[in-house]
Design a protein around this motif. Structure first.
Motif, PDB file in Angstrom:
ATOM      1  N   ASN A 300     -10.819   0.607  -0.979  1.00 22.67           N
ATOM      2  CA  ASN A 300     -10.153  -0.468  -1.713  1.00 22.67           C
ATOM      3  C   ASN A 300      -8.674  -0.108  -1.911  1.00 22.67           C
ATOM      4  O   ASN A 300      -8.343   0.791  -2.692  1.00 22.67           O
ATOM      5  CB  ASN A 300     -10.867  -0.645  -3.071  1.00 22.67           C
ATOM      6  N   TYR A 301      -7.812  -0.817  -1.205  1.00 20.95           N
ATOM      7  CA  TYR A 301      -6.395  -0.439  -1.258  1.00 20.95           C
ATOM      8  C   TYR A 301      -5.799  -0.550  -2.656  1.00 20.95           C
ATOM      9  O   TYR A 301      -4.866   0.174  -3.003  1.00 20.95           O
ATOM     10  CB  TYR A 301      -5.582  -1.280  -0.257  1.00 20.95           C
ATOM     11  N   LEU A 306      -3.363   1.964  -7.910  1.00 20.61           N
ATOM     12  CA  LEU A 306      -3.585   2.151  -9.354  1.00 20.61           C
ATOM     13  C   LEU A 306      -3.736   3.630  -9.711  1.00 20.61           C
ATOM     14  O   LEU A 306      -3.172   4.097 -10.711  1.00 20.61           O
ATOM     15  CB  LEU A 306      -4.823   1.356  -9.795  1.00 20.61           C
ATOM     16  N   ILE A 307      -4.474   4.373  -8.910  1.00 20.94           N
ATOM     17  CA  ILE A 307      -4.711   5.783  -9.235  1.00 20.94           C
ATOM     18  C   ILE A 307      -3.458   6.626  -8.981  1.00 20.94           C
ATOM     19  O   ILE A 307      -3.118   7.516  -9.770  1.00 20.94           O
ATOM     20  CB  ILE A 307      -5.937   6.329  -8.466  1.00 20.94           C
ATOM     21  N   SER A 354       2.645  -2.303 -10.661  1.00 22.86           N
ATOM     22  CA  SER A 354       3.089  -3.699 -10.492  1.00 22.86           C
ATOM     23  C   SER A 354       2.644  -4.252  -9.140  1.00 22.86           C
ATOM     24  O   SER A 354       2.171  -5.389  -9.046  1.00 22.86           O
ATOM     25  CB  SER A 354       4.618  -3.784 -10.615  1.00 22.86           C
ATOM     26  N   PHE A 355       2.804  -3.460  -8.081  1.00 22.91           N
ATOM     27  CA  PHE A 355       2.366  -3.923  -6.749  1.00 22.91           C
ATOM     28  C   PHE A 355       0.855  -4.190  -6.758  1.00 22.91           C
ATOM     29  O   PHE A 355       0.399  -5.212  -6.232  1.00 22.91           O
ATOM     30  CB  PHE A 355       2.696  -2.879  -5.676  1.00 22.91           C
ATOM     31  N   ALA A 356       0.101  -3.265  -7.336  1.00 19.18           N
ATOM     32  CA  ALA A 356      -1.361  -3.444  -7.387  1.00 19.18           C
ATOM     33  C   ALA A 356      -1.711  -4.712  -8.159  1.00 19.18           C
ATOM     34  O   ALA A 356      -2.584  -5.487  -7.741  1.00 19.18           O
ATOM     35  CB  ALA A 356      -2.018  -2.228  -8.042  1.00 19.18           C
ATOM     36  N   GLN A 379       2.468  -0.413   3.381  1.00 13.93           N
ATOM     37  CA  GLN A 379       3.444  -0.459   2.283  1.00 13.93           C
ATOM     38  C   GLN A 379       3.206   0.680   1.288  1.00 13.93           C
ATOM     39  O   GLN A 379       4.154   1.325   0.822  1.00 13.93           O
ATOM     40  CB  GLN A 379       3.343  -1.796   1.543  1.00 13.93           C
ATOM     41  N   PHE A 380       1.924   0.919   0.996  1.00 16.00           N
ATOM     42  CA  PHE A 380       1.592   2.001   0.056  1.00 16.00           C
ATOM     43  C   PHE A 380       2.208   3.315   0.512  1.00 16.00           C
ATOM     44  O   PHE A 380       2.849   4.029  -0.262  1.00 16.00           O
ATOM     45  CB  PHE A 380       0.065   2.128  -0.047  1.00 16.00           C
TER      46      PHE A 380
END
Lengths: 471, 46
Positions: A300-301, A306-307, A354-356, A379-380
């Protein structure tokens, strides 16, 4: 009113505008990083480092950061309270007034109108606009919470309320000034009092705008993304209250070794170290929420964002207290270590969350899955690598700089001239340019992904069924 | 100790007591289930 549906149109608008301001912030950031290594890229009077740098910081904090706060809070409050927004009209006013305020800020800063207070450079008419904007936002959120259908308040709502109240108090007190003309004012405080109030604002703006809101998002979007609840709601409550009790005393750690009274500096130092506890309370809560779910880091991207985001929060809140200790501060303060610290927080912690959050929102506000998950993964890695290049190079630069500044000959004279220390910085400043470019590449991919999702997706015309069923 | 110092001390002590009461209330055994309910409820809203 009770039959109104959830308002996702306003969330879509704030997502769009926050991303536009985020691009401005990063683009100007990259430009000023090149201006540091190539002074010929300064074009006076408007396009100089001195004028562009506050546009970079203010577009980042108030355009991107606060824009995402508006987008996510307006979404989360409806979902957690199981009720539509108190006023759609007020939310719409907030959207356009937000953009007007950001544009007015950018234009006046470019023209050279500034209070010279870092992170609060805008002159008094814009302060008035910001206060009106924030009051409109606060009324809508608080009234929505008051008419909620859910008896208990989830932890995200607590952080949201803290952010709303905290920013209102901090900004208003620090904005107190005597206007001399339309674009010139003088602070209501003098000397060390002014410095003390300013950094009380400055550091707590970090707390109330760049810590409490991302925590509200993290506590909401992590369990929503994993599908399992957070480890402990009670731990989150204790971490929240200890953060609230401790944070407001820490601002003076920006003023160590200055004429501010020693006891204030010591107090700030002590509370800064104590802040590790509530910060890591949230970090542990995040990690423990992943028990049995760590495989989702691969699958799950959103979880990766988040982590990694909460991990950077943990690192940030260890490094910050370390810097707040007098002896360490004496070494690294005023060096390039400090912007590296700040950018781990903004590019790592706040922006990752914010991205997540935006990726989580996209399918819900556009009614279609994210256009490309491989692009989201790419992107990550780009923003992670970009941020690490940025921060690590300047940490090294900061230590080198501090070492050279402190080096002394046996006779007590300085070993290096200031210019010699500057010349040594060039390789690291070039690395910063590279880090910024890599990060911006990640941001452009994000915008492309968002644009394609919006273009190919079908906007959700509010969650009418859900709202009607719960109203 | 002058009046303002006593006031500062009082406010500090008062805030500490308030915080202590929050901790005791949050972690009381009687309230355990209630205290954790919100984390399950928030997953229901979608």
């Amino acid at each position: 009113m009770e039959n109104r549906a959830y308002n996702y149109a306003i969330v879509r608008s704030f997502v769009t505008w926050s991303v536009i301001w985020g691009l401005v912030a990063v683009l100007v950031g990259v430009i000023v990083s090149f201006q540091m290594v190539e002074p010929d890229l300064n074009f006076p009077p408007y396009l100089t480092f001195g004028r562009l740098r506050p546009i970079h910081t203010n577009a980042g904090i108030y355009g991107w950061g606060v824009g995402v706060i508006f987008a996510t809070f307006l979404y989360i409050v409806q979902r957690l309270c199981k009720t539509p927004l108190w006023s759609d009209k007020l939310a719409k006013f907030q959207l356009w007034f937000f953009n007007a305020t950001i544009i007015a800020s950018a234009v006046t800063l470019l023209l050279g109108y500034t209070t010279s207070k870092e992170y609060h450079e805008m002159e008094w008419p814009i302060d008035v606009m910001i206060i009106i904007l924030w009051v409109a936002f606060a009324i809508n959120i608080v009234m929505t919470i008051l008419k909620r259908k859910e008896e208990q308040m989830y932890i995200s709502l607590w952080y949201m309320l803290a952010a709303i109240i905290g920013v209102a108090i901090l900004f208003t007190v620090n904005a107190a000034a005597v206007p001399a003309s339309l674009f010139k004012s003088y602070s209501a405080y003098a000397g060390t009092n002014d410095a003390n109030v300013h950094w009380w604002f400055g550091h707590n703006a970090v707390a109330m705008a760049l810590t409490a809101p991302p925590l509200a998002m993290f506590y909401y979007f992590l369990p929503k993304s994993t599908g399992v609840p957070i480890y402990s709601h009670r731990l989150s409550i204790i971490a929240f209250w200890s953060l609230i009790f401790m944070y407001l005393w820490t601002g003076a750690h920006h003023l160590l070794w200055t004429p501010v009274p020693d006891w204030i500096q010591t107090l700030a130092m002590g509370f800064s170290v104590m802040l590790i506890a509530p910060s890591w309370g949230s970090v542990f809560n995040g990690y423990l929420s992943m028990n049995g779910q760590w495989h989702q880091m691969r699958d799950n991207y959103l979880i990766k964002y988040l982590i990694l985001g909460i991990t950077f929060y943990g690192l940030q809140t260890l490094q910050g207290p370390m810097q707040a200790i007098r002896t360490f501060s004496a070494f690294i303060h005023y060096t390039d270590w400090v912007p590296a610290h700040i950018h781990m927080g903004t590019m790592g912690w706040v922006s990752m969350i914010s991205f997540a959050s935006i990726y989580f929102l996209l399918p819900r506000i556009y009614g279609k899955e994210v256009y490309s998950i491989p692009l989201a993964n790419l992107q990550f890695w780009l923003i992670l690598v970009g941020q690490l290049i940025w921060s690590i190079s300047l940490w090294i630069a900061g230590v080198l700089q501090a070492g050279m500044w402190n080096a002394m000959n046996p006779d007590g004279s300085l070993t290096f001239t200031f210019m010699e220390t500057m010349v040594e910085m060039y390789p690291y400043w070039w690395a910063r340019c590279l880090g910024g470019l890599v990060y911006m590449a990640g941001l452009i991919i994000f915008i492309y992904n968002l644009y394609m999702t919006a273009k190919k997706g079908k906007p959700t015309v509010n969650n009418a069924a859900a709202a009607a069923g719960r109203a | 100790m002058d009046l303002s110092s006593a006031l500062y001390l009082g406010v500090t002590f008062g805030l500490f007591v308030v915080f202590l009461l929050i901790v005791i209330r949050t972690y009381s055994k009687k309230r355990k289930e209630e205290g954790e309910r919100a984390k399950y409820r928030m997953l229901d809203d979608d």
